[in-house]
Design an enzyme around this catalytic site. Structure first.
Site, PDB file in Angstrom:
ATOM      1  N   ASP A 201      -3.172   1.754  -0.723  1.00 24.42           N
ATOM      2  CA  ASP A 201      -2.457   0.720   0.010  1.00 24.42           C
ATOM      3  C   ASP A 201      -3.498  -0.284   0.484  1.00 24.42           C
ATOM      4  OD1 ASP A 201      -0.438  -0.675   1.643  1.00 24.42           O
ATOM      5  OD2 ASP A 201       0.701   1.170   1.428  1.00 24.42           O
ATOM      6  N   HIS A 289       0.614  -4.527  -1.767  1.00 22.58           N
ATOM      7  CA  HIS A 289      -0.124  -3.480  -1.043  1.00 22.58           C
ATOM      8  C   HIS A 289      -1.395  -3.094  -1.818  1.00 22.58           C
ATOM      9  CE1 HIS A 289       2.734  -2.897   2.159  1.00 22.58           C
ATOM     10  NE2 HIS A 289       3.728  -2.651   1.327  1.00 22.58           N
ATOM     11  N   ASP A 348       7.081  -2.079  -3.455  1.00 24.63           N
ATOM     12  CA  ASP A 348       7.816  -2.514  -2.261  1.00 24.63           C
ATOM     13  C   ASP A 348       7.078  -3.633  -1.531  1.00 24.63           C
ATOM     14  OD1 ASP A 348       5.807  -0.514  -1.664  1.00 24.63           O
ATOM     15  OD2 ASP A 348       6.520  -0.586   0.397  1.00 24.63           O
ATOM     16  N   GLU A 349       7.826  -4.376  -0.738  1.00 24.09           N
ATOM     17  CA  GLU A 349       7.290  -5.346   0.218  1.00 24.09           C
ATOM     18  C   GLU A 349       6.263  -6.298  -0.413  1.00 24.09           C
ATOM     19  OE1 GLU A 349       7.811  -2.713   4.294  1.00 24.09           O
ATOM     20  OE2 GLU A 349       5.896  -2.637   3.258  1.00 24.09           O
TER      21      GLU A 349
END
Length: 767
Positions: A201, A289, A348-349
């Site tokens: 991450d 990330h 994600d994100e």
């Protein structure tokens, strides 16, 4: 096989003349979690002796048999012999056809233990049930004296879901290999079979990639960040937030936090898990990330820079072939380390803003006839999916990957409880879904908010799923994101006992669930968790969640969120952190001075998060002498955009609406407005009153000219409260509400201090 059956019959004959009956057990002595599909308790018990043999038929039985033998080797000092010839008073493993994966049949009687299953995980799960039937001393890592009786039972058992998972985040805060193995042992005890390792991450890269050594040489180490600071600040009064010192080291004269697993350590973890019939799923987050990689390989980003944008970091550039090459080179090494069929790529994100202005990304969108940046990410996902498929692996990502389109073979983890369409679209499309929603399965959320009962009663299959869509749900998983979990003890505190609820949710059918029965079984598991050295959650102290106000004096009452035998509350009234040497709470106590109370509960040496509040003095506010005959409140809807709640002026015009209470009602579709409520609150008697507001956007509650509740700002649905001492009678009240762009809620409640809050309505308001 015929010879084997004959030998089984001989076992019964040889062992039927036991001289002294073994003790029988009562139902309340039994606690097996997750709850078996069916369990019958019979008379007597089987005693495991030093010469008890374990009889095996084939290789599929060895993992279960070895694990059982290992338990007795450590705790009893027994070297139980594994053999393929019949013996008197034996533990017999027998392979049968037709049982579901993970299912088993277990028959324990005074003369033998018989375990039946169709494959290795079934045998292993049966052993875990035997483990829970044995005294807790079986968990000892050193030899102890005990009688090793297993109650006579007949069990038929099978899991509801294929995927029964737990997740650990190693990027935000790191956990070492011994802690991982301990966690795997605890998972095995409760028949959880999937371990999701979030290895990369923005905050750190945690797995060795030989082709790109900077990922761990530099990317695995960081200067302490805001997540570390939050933990360090909390650790001043709560040692459960202490950052593990073993994860710090000095690099080039600078103290840095981090750690990573070598490829050999990963292989060790995978093998250790495999011995416990647990599959390890790797997650390599991409294309967002990815800061810990971009920091050291800046060519990966759109502009050669690495860092944070408004909320999330800059992602990798999806218009450069070098990005795809880099990702595939990483995954080339990852797939060799993890035999699991699934590889999780996150997804994600992702902050797509940089793609909108990147000429490389825009060219990729045009060249591939893509609609937008979301489809660009799906284009990337499909490419990675094909690469993984060429390696014999299946592609998995978080539910954001649904946006932009899915292939038929992609798989998702549904985490966004507020995005119910994502799993529906995936399941309709034939994609496999793992349910891991914030509503129940985010175990970094505090136990007080996501409670054991809430986790247990959560039904993971959405109500609108068809039978065909339900068949595409692989199972469930709970996640332990580690932003505020800086050590293994804290991780256990967040995981237990809620992990037991996940285990039963994943195993037991909907029809075979009952929280009261489950909770009773959990209470019997605490001694076993103690023997395992698990630092589980101790129920919170209640009664100090808000300021306590008094005029002359007040009584302070403390309690536990739920009863747990052996748990005691200790408190201080001088602001000091309570220990077991502090005041022990026995009964409500009277306070007549301004003080700070701090409290926590202890169960043995385990303690919970600190609770504290201030006791404040209030003077009575006199009621006003007015004539107010109408019940209810005046409501004005004020047009315009307001930066702050205090900018909303209370109208003086008579074109108000009479309302019975405070609610958004038909205003949910309005734009650019605010609401003002005004009238008089009727205090039925002298006392300290609590007011609570809940709104999105923001609100202020006034009594006269004074702000009693400040719930201002720009936020989603959020509660705030205030307390005030009121004389009996009418008191002028005003509420100013500034909604968010998508108005959702405005609520106001009140109560006398210590009583249950109720909505403000026409019963207590006048104008």
């Amino acid at each position: 096989m015929r010879k084997y059956v004959v030998l089984m019959l001989l076992t019964v004959i040889f062992t039927s003349c036991s001289q002294q009956p073994n003790p029988s057990f009562k139902q309340e002595d039994i606690s097996i979690l997750p709850k078996p599909s069916s369990l019958k308790l019979n008379e007597g018990s089987f005693k495991v002796e030093p010469n008890t043999a374990i009889i095996l038929q084939d290789e599929s039985q060895k993992k279960g048999a070895n694990y059982l033998a290992g338990l007795f080797n450590k705790a009893a000092g027994y070297n139980l012999e594994l053999q393929n010839t019949i013996a008197e008073g034996a533990i017999v493993f027998e392979t049968i056809e037709g049982l579901k994966e993970g299912a088993y049949q277990l028959n324990v009687n005074p003369t033998s233990i018989n375990i039946k299953a169709s494959e290795e995980s079934g045998f292993f799960n049966a052993v875990q049930s035997i483990r829970q039937l044995l005294p807790t001393a079986i968990e000892s890592k050193e030899k102890v004296a005990a009688d090793w009786f297993v109650p006579s039972v007949t069990i038929e058992d099978e899991p509801r879901f294929e995927w029964r998972g737990m997740h650990m985040d190693f990027s935000r805060h790191f956990f070492n290999i011994n802690e991982v193995k301990d966690f795997l042992d605890n998972m095995a005890l409760y028949k959880l079979n999937t371990y999701h390792m979030h290895l990369t991450d923005d905050q750190g890269w945690r797995v060795e990639i030989k082709k790109y050594p900077l990922l761990t040489e530099k990317g695995a180490w960081r200067t302490p960040n805001n997540q570390d600071t939050i933990c360090m600040d909390r650790a001043v009064e709560n040692k459960l937030y202490t950052i593990d010192e073993s994860n710090f080291k000095t690099i080039d004269g600078e103290r840095k936090y981090g750690g990573f697993f070598t490829q050999e350590q990963i292989k060790d973890i995978v093998a250790y898990a495999d011995d416990r019939c647990i599959t390890v799923i790797p997650e390599i987050d991409m294309p967002g990330h990815f800061k810990s990689a971009i920091d050291n390989y800046p060519f990966l980003s759109c502009n050669g820079e690495s860092g944070w944008d408004t909320v999330f970091t800059y992602p990798t550039c999806l218009g450069k072939e070098t990005t795809y090459e880099f990702m595939k080179n990483i995954l080339d090494e990852v797939v060799e380390l993890f035999p699991a069929e699934y590889v999780h790529i996150g997804g994600d994100e992702v902050n797509i803003a940089s793609w909108k202005v990147c000429p490389h990304c825009q060219k990729a969108i045009k060249d591939n006839n893509l609609k937008d940046e979301h489809e660009l990410q799906s284009h990337f996902n499909r490419d990675i999916e094909q690469f993984l498929k060429s390696k014999g692996k299946k592609f998995m990502g978080w539910d954001e990957i649904v946006t932009g389109g899915l292939t038929k073979s992609a798989n998702i983890m549904w985490w966004r409880n507020w995005a119910p369409n994502a799993p529906k679209i995936a399941a309709e499309n034939g994609n496999k879904v793992v349910v891991t929603t914030t509503a129940a399965y985010y175990f970094d959320y505090l136990n007080e908010g996501t409670t054991l009962k809430g986790v247990y009663n959560y039904e993971p299959i959405p109500a609108d799923f068809t039978a065909e869509e339900e068949a595409n749900v692989l199972g469930i998983q709970a996640n332990l994101w580690s932003e505020r979990i800086p050590n293994y003890k804290r991780l256990q505190y967040q995981a237990f006992p809620r992990m037991l609820a996940v285990a039963e949710n994943a195993w037991a059918s909907k029809e075979n669930k009952n929280f009261e029965v489950f909770n009773s079984n959990v209470e019997k598991q605490y001694d076993r968790l103690d023997a395992l050295g698990v630092y589980y959650y101790v129920p919170a102290v209640e009664g100090l969640d808000k300021e306590i106000a008094f005029v002359e004096e007040t009584s302070v009452s403390l309690s536990l969120a739920y009863e747990l035998e052996g748990t005691e509350i200790y408190y201080t009234i001088d602001g000091a952190v309570p220990t077991k040497a502090s005041l022990k709470y026995e009964a409500p106590f009277v306070v007549n001075d301004t003080i700070e109370i701090k409290a926590r509960a202890y169960r043995g040496e385990l303690y919970n998060d600190l609770k504290s509040t201030k006791v404040i003095h209030k003077n009575y506010i006199e009621s006003v002498d007015v004539t107010a005959q109408e019940k209810g409140l005046k409501q004005w809807v004020v047009k315009g955009k307001f930066k702050k709640e205090k900018d909303i002026k209370t109208p003086t015009t008579p074109n108000f609406t009479k309302v019975e209470g405070i609610a958004l009602g038909d205003l949910k579709d309005e734009k650019n407005f605010a609401v003002v409520y005004q009238g008089y609150f009727n205090a039925e008697k002298d006392g300290v009153y609590e007011f609570e507001t809940r709104s999105d956007g923001g609100d202020l509650l006034f009594l006269g000219e004074d702000v009693i509740v400040d719930n201002s700002g720009w936020h989603g649905p959020k509660k705030s409260y205030g307390k005030v001492a009121l004389k009996q009678g009418l008191h002028p009240i005003t509420i100013k509400y500034r909604p968010s762009d998508k108005p959702r809620v405005i609520e106001v409640k009140y109560a006398l201090q210590g009583e249950e809050l109720t909505p403000i309505n026409s019963l207590v308001t006048r104008f």
